[in-house]
Design a protein around this motif. Structure first.
Motif, PDB file in Angstrom:
ATOM      1  N   GLY A 188      41.751  29.667  49.439  1.00 13.34           N
ATOM      2  CA  GLY A 188      42.954  28.859  49.264  1.00 13.34           C
ATOM      3  C   GLY A 188      44.150  29.694  48.858  1.00 13.34           C
ATOM      4  N   GLU A 189      44.219  30.916  49.360  1.00 15.50           N
ATOM      5  CA  GLU A 189      45.288  31.882  49.081  1.00 15.50           C
ATOM      6  C   GLU A 189      45.330  32.354  47.629  1.00 15.50           C
ATOM      7  OE1 GLU A 189      49.057  30.823  50.789  1.00 15.50           O
ATOM      8  OE2 GLU A 189      48.117  30.171  52.660  1.00 15.50           O
ATOM      9  N   LYS A 190      44.248  32.133  46.888  1.00 12.71           N
ATOM     10  CA  LYS A 190      44.131  32.618  45.509  1.00 12.71           C
ATOM     11  C   LYS A 190      43.049  33.694  45.464  1.00 12.71           C
ATOM     12  CE  LYS A 190      46.722  29.260  43.697  1.00 12.71           C
ATOM     13  NZ  LYS A 190      48.074  29.530  43.316  1.00 12.71           N
ATOM     14  N   MET A 191      43.373  34.831  44.865  1.00  9.48           N
ATOM     15  CA  MET A 191      42.440  35.965  44.813  1.00  9.48           C
ATOM     16  C   MET A 191      41.229  35.660  43.935  1.00  9.48           C
ATOM     17  SD  MET A 191      44.922  39.261  44.206  1.00  9.48           S
ATOM     18  CE  MET A 191      44.845  39.045  42.450  1.00  9.48           C
ATOM     19  N   PHE A 192      40.052  36.114  44.410  1.00 12.32           N
ATOM     20  CA  PHE A 192      38.870  36.056  43.548  1.00 12.32           C
ATOM     21  C   PHE A 192      38.175  37.414  43.438  1.00 12.32           C
ATOM     22  CE2 PHE A 192      37.077  34.834  47.680  1.00 12.32           C
ATOM     23  CZ  PHE A 192      35.883  35.550  47.736  1.00 12.32           C
ATOM     24  N   ALA A 193      38.522  38.378  44.284  1.00 16.41           N
ATOM     25  CA  ALA A 193      37.956  39.728  44.182  1.00 16.41           C
ATOM     26  C   ALA A 193      38.882  40.717  44.885  1.00 16.41           C
ATOM     27  CB  ALA A 193      36.565  39.793  44.807  1.00 16.41           C
ATOM     28  N   VAL A 194      38.923  41.938  44.359  1.00 16.82           N
ATOM     29  CA  VAL A 194      39.760  42.992  44.929  1.00 16.82           C
ATOM     30  C   VAL A 194      38.976  44.298  44.899  1.00 16.82           C
ATOM     31  CG1 VAL A 194      41.920  44.301  44.695  1.00 16.82           C
ATOM     32  CG2 VAL A 194      41.870  41.897  44.022  1.00 16.82           C
ATOM     33  N   THR A 195      39.044  45.041  45.981  1.00 11.11           N
ATOM     34  CA  THR A 195      38.440  46.364  46.041  1.00 11.11           C
ATOM     35  C   THR A 195      39.371  47.267  46.833  1.00 11.11           C
ATOM     36  OG1 THR A 195      36.396  47.574  46.526  1.00 11.11           O
ATOM     37  CG2 THR A 195      37.037  45.879  48.101  1.00 11.11           C
ATOM     38  N   ASN A 196      39.024  48.532  46.938  1.00 14.95           N
ATOM     39  CA  ASN A 196      39.856  49.388  47.777  1.00 14.95           C
ATOM     40  C   ASN A 196      39.361  49.267  49.212  1.00 14.95           C
ATOM     41  OD1 ASN A 196      37.538  50.989  47.809  1.00 14.95           O
ATOM     42  ND2 ASN A 196      38.301  52.315  46.205  1.00 14.95           N
ATOM     43  N   ASN A 197      40.182  49.680  50.137  1.00 16.16           N
ATOM     44  CA  ASN A 197      39.845  49.531  51.546  1.00 16.16           C
ATOM     45  C   ASN A 197      39.029  50.708  52.074  1.00 16.16           C
ATOM     46  OD1 ASN A 197      39.885  48.010  53.908  1.00 16.16           O
ATOM     47  ND2 ASN A 197      41.617  49.151  54.728  1.00 16.16           N
ATOM     48  N   ASP A 198      38.585  51.592  51.173  1.00  9.22           N
ATOM     49  CA  ASP A 198      37.772  52.721  51.596  1.00  9.22           C
ATOM     50  C   ASP A 198      36.401  52.228  52.066  1.00  9.22           C
ATOM     51  OD1 ASP A 198      39.839  54.316  50.722  1.00  9.22           O
ATOM     52  OD2 ASP A 198      38.896  54.776  48.799  1.00  9.22           O
ATOM     53  N   SER A 199      35.779  53.026  52.881  1.00 10.67           N
ATOM     54  CA  SER A 199      34.425  52.714  53.289  1.00 10.67           C
ATOM     55  C   SER A 199      33.573  53.969  53.087  1.00 10.67           C
ATOM     56  CB  SER A 199      34.383  52.276  54.751  1.00 10.67           C
ATOM     57  OG  SER A 199      33.121  51.773  55.061  1.00 10.67           O
ATOM     58  N   PRO A 200      32.653  53.978  52.168  1.00  8.85           N
ATOM     59  CA  PRO A 200      32.301  52.846  51.312  1.00  8.85           C
ATOM     60  C   PRO A 200      33.306  52.664  50.169  1.00  8.85           C
ATOM     61  CG  PRO A 200      30.962  54.727  50.729  1.00  8.85           C
ATOM     62  CD  PRO A 200      31.795  55.144  51.909  1.00  8.85           C
ATOM     63  N   ALA A 201      33.412  51.414  49.741  1.00  6.17           N
ATOM     64  CA  ALA A 201      34.282  51.093  48.607  1.00  6.17           C
ATOM     65  C   ALA A 201      33.738  51.766  47.350  1.00  6.17           C
ATOM     66  CB  ALA A 201      34.342  49.581  48.406  1.00  6.17           C
ATOM     67  N   ASN A 202      34.599  52.010  46.380  1.00  6.90           N
ATOM     68  CA  ASN A 202      34.128  52.686  45.164  1.00  6.90           C
ATOM     69  C   ASN A 202      34.620  52.020  43.892  1.00  6.90           C
ATOM     70  OD1 ASN A 202      36.768  53.453  45.172  1.00  6.90           O
ATOM     71  ND2 ASN A 202      36.388  55.571  45.713  1.00  6.90           N
ATOM     72  N   GLY A 203      34.659  50.707  43.882  1.00  9.38           N
ATOM     73  CA  GLY A 203      35.036  49.940  42.710  1.00  9.38           C
ATOM     74  C   GLY A 203      35.424  48.540  43.128  1.00  9.38           C
ATOM     75  N   MET A 204      35.354  47.588  42.195  1.00  9.81           N
ATOM     76  CA  MET A 204      35.714  46.211  42.528  1.00  9.81           C
ATOM     77  C   MET A 204      36.156  45.472  41.277  1.00  9.81           C
ATOM     78  SD  MET A 204      33.483  43.358  44.597  1.00  9.81           S
ATOM     79  CE  MET A 204      34.058  43.696  46.253  1.00  9.81           C
ATOM     80  N   SER A 205      37.187  44.641  41.440  1.00 10.81           N
ATOM     81  CA  SER A 205      37.675  43.777  40.368  1.00 10.81           C
ATOM     82  C   SER A 205      37.406  42.330  40.737  1.00 10.81           C
ATOM     83  CB  SER A 205      39.189  43.943  40.184  1.00 10.81           C
ATOM     84  OG  SER A 205      39.512  45.234  39.774  1.00 10.81           O
ATOM     85  N   PHE A 206      37.131  41.512  39.714  1.00 11.37           N
ATOM     86  CA  PHE A 206      36.941  40.086  39.946  1.00 11.37           C
ATOM     87  C   PHE A 206      37.103  39.333  38.637  1.00 11.37           C
ATOM     88  CE2 PHE A 206      32.900  42.338  39.748  1.00 11.37           C
ATOM     89  CZ  PHE A 206      32.253  41.728  38.690  1.00 11.37           C
ATOM     90  N   LYS A 207      37.330  38.026  38.767  1.00 13.25           N
ATOM     91  CA  LYS A 207      37.515  37.150  37.613  1.00 13.25           C
ATOM     92  C   LYS A 207      36.159  36.818  37.001  1.00 13.25           C
ATOM     93  CE  LYS A 207      39.945  32.960  36.268  1.00 13.25           C
ATOM     94  NZ  LYS A 207      40.476  33.647  35.115  1.00 13.25           N
ATOM     95  N   VAL A 208      36.135  36.702  35.664  1.00  9.83           N
ATOM     96  CA  VAL A 208      34.908  36.312  34.967  1.00  9.83           C
ATOM     97  C   VAL A 208      35.233  35.189  33.983  1.00  9.83           C
ATOM     98  CG1 VAL A 208      33.804  38.574  35.186  1.00  9.83           C
ATOM     99  CG2 VAL A 208      35.176  38.075  33.154  1.00  9.83           C
ATOM    100  N   ASP A 209      34.192  34.495  33.544  1.00  9.63           N
ATOM    101  CA  ASP A 209      34.378  33.473  32.505  1.00  9.63           C
ATOM    102  C   ASP A 209      34.937  34.138  31.252  1.00  9.63           C
ATOM    103  OD1 ASP A 209      33.255  30.884  33.528  1.00  9.63           O
ATOM    104  OD2 ASP A 209      31.473  32.149  33.816  1.00  9.63           O
ATOM    105  N   ASP A 210      35.801  33.424  30.541  1.00  8.69           N
ATOM    106  CA  ASP A 210      36.422  33.968  29.328  1.00  8.69           C
ATOM    107  C   ASP A 210      35.379  34.526  28.360  1.00  8.69           C
ATOM    108  OD1 ASP A 210      38.735  33.037  30.479  1.00  8.69           O
ATOM    109  OD2 ASP A 210      39.209  31.595  28.898  1.00  8.69           O
ATOM    110  N   GLU A 211      34.275  33.788  28.183  1.00  7.48           N
ATOM    111  CA  GLU A 211      33.275  34.212  27.196  1.00  7.48           C
ATOM    112  C   GLU A 211      32.454  35.422  27.653  1.00  7.48           C
ATOM    113  OE1 GLU A 211      31.747  30.686  29.539  1.00  7.48           O
ATOM    114  OE2 GLU A 211      33.527  31.053  28.355  1.00  7.48           O
TER     115      GLU A 211
END
Length: 117
Positions: free
Chosen positions: A31-54
């Protein structure tokens, strides 16, 4: 955490899209809202994503996982070392990230996309 396997999982979620932002980042959205981000390298070498506050502090206390640059205030983590998470836990966290973002979409958009698997 196998970053290439994680990218394939992100692509499998209902309504998930991917595009390149900020020049070199591969962004997965629903829905045009980000839920994960990585670099465009292949293979990728890291990833960001949302987690529960706790879970944020628990995860960022682990070696190889840090608060995500620019997104930590929104409870995003950055996995810089694939050994910090097993594949099963990574899959569960990515699915949860998708669910957290999906839940914030309008009810109309949620119906159009369909329920998370």
């Amino acid at each position: 955490m196998d970053f290439e396997r994680a990218k394939a999982l992100c692509r499998s979620f209902p309504g998930a899209t991917e595009d390149i932002k900020w020049g070199a980042d591969l962004v997965f959205s629903v829905g045009e809202k980000m839920f994960a981000v990585t670099n465009n390298d292949s293979p990728a070498n890291g990833m960001s994503f949302k987690v529960d506050d706790e879970r944020f502090l628990e995860l960022t206390d682990r070696p190889g996982i840090i608060p995500a640059p620019y997104l930590a205030r929104a409870k995003w983590v950055y996995v810089e070392d694939g050994k910090a998470l097993g594949d099963a836990e990574a899959e569960a966290l990515l699915r949860r990230s998708y669910e957290l973002v999906f839940a914030k979409l309008t009810k109309k958009l949620q119906r159009e996309i369909g329920e998370p698997a």
